[in-house]
Design an enzyme around this catalytic site. Structure first.
Site: not given
Ligand code: NAD
Length: 720
Positions: A61, A100, A103, A123
């Site tokens: 992110a 992310g 992911e 995270e």
């Protein structure tokens, strides 16, 4: 942004473009949505490859977007759309796939990683959890125990481990994108039914309850009050107990709690603060970006005691040649063995041969350092001895050699004045054990050249340290702030607390060790020697009635009294606590100390009162914070971030509380000020409790957030 091309006739190639790490900013997410749509709508395209430009898949992110009103397409539906695609999508992972980024890769139907790539879901280190399906897909793919490990620790894995765990399908040695395109061609016609991770059942281990109980216990123990690791366990549990969509709901719910928690803000602050401190500046205007470091090919360490050994290891591990000088024969022999052991263990951990062993040469003679580029002195904390060593170094070393001292608190300027070139002298204050602890305080004096500071900062970085440049004063930043903190802990004992109570309060706050257990570990004699040097210790105080005032200031002789009894802490088996034997580490409550304390109070007419955890925290921490404000006011630290990073990396301040100065902002500066005033009134003979004028000024200017303090400090300095 994401670029789209068609390659090899039928493969849609999507390249993420957002340097330096292709973070998933709003523009990148929009780019992915658009290009995936285009690829899926293009009848010529039979399969898709997603990669990142410049050899990096995706760093996760865009952390700069946190706390702002997120625009652009959200991540979760974007990844769902990829997973639901009716054409195979292959992730080509080069460099890293983190957070992310991983992911996103888990939403693809296949993953191919370069052998040098690293993957992970970090995270948790930012106070969050992988909330784009990471907690739900990873356990379905690799099983609950492995997923719990990766998600709760945030650790990165190599491509080889990722392959072994089943996170990736293949590892490529050469061009990952070429391999992925070739692979995409080969799977173009294959059914995707078995490739959508969200449809997998989550394997339910037989020892399910015990597994989660164990995991929860483990994270609670190591998290020291941080909530994100606990939420990670809860999210993985949801993956194992609920259908996918309900698990996603739980993931979202847990993330919302974390996102708004002060802890996530604190951890993200630390993330940026750590980067900010490398951009150092000095009051004379010298800065990181205008000061060029000089290369260090060969360095020396003087004194191979506790610190010198660790420093020699840290230097040798960078690959440079090291000269190690120790005058005591016995110490030298022991040091050689200890250093070899540390290097061997370090190499084993990293799966390397200890080449660094051959990089160290030992000597009794200071003449051996004649040709080195930089020296770090680590002899006893004795000004007369250090002065002599600096005079010798100045005479022996080749012109231009940087001379550094590892002193904990002595005057760096005074040492510089013993040399022919004071501009080449800086402090390099390591923390024990020096090859393990991450913090390095680089101490500059008024004469230190920007190049000397830049060189020490760069060397620190090479050694894997988090280096913070600070000005010269007694104790620099870290130890200077520690002094009033320890003093308050002593006073609390006099007033009715016990070491157990004080330590429990601080450990529940998140410190790995309370002040008394810490003092037992580092040795009570260290502070005793300093107090003796300062003329604070009254001789023979054990027999007589030691006074509790020094020059009108309250003073507690408790530590001196224990030292007079030979109670130096762990090393002697007795200190504030008792130990099974000297050197043993398990602290046990000591009835002797408790009755000694009672007698002491009675002798001084002190009436014990009930002290609660709140008072312990307010008195110990607010007085430390107050000293932090003085340090900012004096210009010893450039900003609150410097102080916070020093405390997080060097003094065990819980990272999820962001460091003392950030914490003060979270508590509210007005509250800190009010409590200090309250305690100052109750203890008028304790000057450290007098609120600092910078704190008053910040409160008067409306308690601005921590990132705006520098403006107030600047204004304050310009008015002085
Ligand atoms: P130490 O007593 O363990 O070791 C000092 C070593 O220096 C001894 O081996 C001694 O023989 C050697 N020595 C003395 N004079 C010498 C000379 N002229 N030439 C070469 N060697 C000489 O001390 P330490 O704990 O390693 O501390 C060293 C320095 O580091 C001190 O200034 C101390 O304040 C600082 N420091 C210590 C710690 C810590 O936790 N121990 C942490 C940070 C900084």
């Amino acid at each position: 942004m994401a670029q789209y091309t068609r390659v090899s006739g039928s493969v849609g190639l999507i390249t993420l473009q957002n340097p330096p790490v292709n973070a998933l900013s709003a523009a990148v997410r929009q780019g992915i949505v658009d290009t995936v749509k285009r690829a899926l709508g293009d009848p010529k395209v039979k399969s898709v490859v997603i990669c990142g430009q410049n050899g990096i898949f995706c760093g996760g992110a865009d952390i700069k977007e946190f706390g702002t009103n997120m625009s652009g397409p959200p991540l979760v539906p974007m990844i769902h759309a990829i997973e639901a695609a009716n054409k195979p999508v292959v992730a080509a992972i080069e460099g890293s796939a983190l957070g992310g980024g991983l992911e996103l890769a888990l939403g693809c139907h296949y993953r191919i990683a370069h052998s040098k790539a690293r993957l992970g879901l970090p995270e948790v280190s930012l106070g969050l959890l992988p909330a784009a399906g990471g907690t739900q897909r990873l356990p379905r793919l690799i099983g609950v125990p492995a997923a719990l490990d990766l998600i709760t620790t945030g650790r990165h894995v190599t491509a080889a481990e990722a392959l072994q765990l089943g996170v990736v399908d293949r590892v490529a040695e050469h061009s990952t994108v070429d391999a992925a395109v070739k692979f995409a061609l080969s799977v173009a016609a294959k059914s995707l039914d078995a490739r959508r991770i969200s449809t997998y059942p989550c394997p339910r281990p037989s020892d399910f309850d015990a597994l989660f109980e164990g995991a929860m216990q483990k994270v609670r123990q190591s998290a020291r009050g941080a909530i994100a690791p606990v939420a990670c366990v809860q999210a993985v549990r949801a993956a194992a107990t609920r259908p996918y969509l309900q698990g996603m709901e739980r993931e979202k719910e847990l993330m919302a709690t974390l996102f708004t928690s002060g802890q996530a803000r604190a951890l993200q602050y630390c993330f940026f603060a750590q980067r900010a401190v490398s951009k150092w500046n000095m009051p004379n205007g010298a800065r990181w970006d205008t000061s060029k470091p000089r290369p260090v090919h060969k360095a020396a360490v003087i004194g191979l005691g506790t610190m010198g050994r660790g420093i020699a290891v840290a230097l040798a591990q960078t690959g440079m040649s090291v000269v190690a000088v120790e005058t005591q024969e016995k110490q030298l022999m022991e040091a050689k063995q200890a250093v070899s052991g540390m290097l061997e263990r370090g190499a084993k951990r990293r799966g390397l041969t200890p080449a660094a062993l051959h990089k160290i040469s030992y000597s009794h003679d200071i003449q051996a350092v004649a040709d080195v580029d930089l020296v770090i002195e680590a002899v006893f904390e004795d000004m007369a001895l250090k002065k002599k060593v600096f005079q010798q170094l100045s005479a022996v070393c080749k012109p231009g050699t940087f001379l550094c001292t590892n002193t904990s608190a002595l005057d760096v300027d005074h040492l510089a004045s013993q040399t022919r070139n004071p501009e080449l002298v800086v402090g390099m204050h390591f923390f024990a054990p020096a090859h393990v602890m991450k913090l390095l305080e680089v101490v500059y004096g008024p004469q230190s050249s920007p190049q000397a500071v830049a060189t020490a900062m760069q060397l620190g970085k090479k050694m894997g340290k988090v280096s913070v440049a600070v000005g010269n004063c007694r104790g620099f930043v870290g130890n200077r702030m520690l002094k009033p903190y320890i003093e308050q802990a002593f006073f609390l004992l006099e007033e009715g607390a016990t070491p157990e109570l004080v330590d429990r309060a601080l450990e529940e706050f998140g410190f790995p060790m309370g002040v008394f257990r810490m003092s037992d570990l580092s040795g009570l004699d260290v502070g005793w020697r300093v107090r003796k040097g300062d003329g604070l210790v009254e001789s023979g105080s054990a027999s007589g009635q030691p006074t509790r005032l020094r020059e009108g200031r309250r003073y507690s002789p408790l530590g001196d009294l224990l030292c007079e009894q030979g109670r130096f802490g762990q090393k002697t088996g007795r200190g504030w606590y008792q130990y099974d034997k000297p050197g043993s580490r398990v602290a046990r409550s000591d009835p002797w100390f408790h009755s000694f304390l009672e007698e002491y109070r009675a002798r001084h007419g002190l009436v014990a009162r009930r002290i609660d955890h709140q008072e312990v925290l307010e008195r110990c921490l607010y007085v430390l914070i107050n000293e932090g404000f003085r340090i900012l006011e004096d210009g010893i630290a450039a900003g609150p971030e410097d102080i916070d990073i020093i405390y997080v990396f060097g003094y065990g301040w819980p990272r999820h509380r962001g460091g003392p100065m950030f914490y003060a902002g979270m508590v509210g500066l007005a509250t800190v000020l009010e409590r200090l005033e309250h305690y100052r009134q109750a203890h008028p003979d304790v000057p450290y409790l007098q609120p600092c004028s910078l704190l008053r000024r910040l409160v008067a200017s409306g308690s601005p957030p921590v990132h705006r303090w520098r403006e107030v400090i600047k204004k304050l300095h310009s008015q002085l």
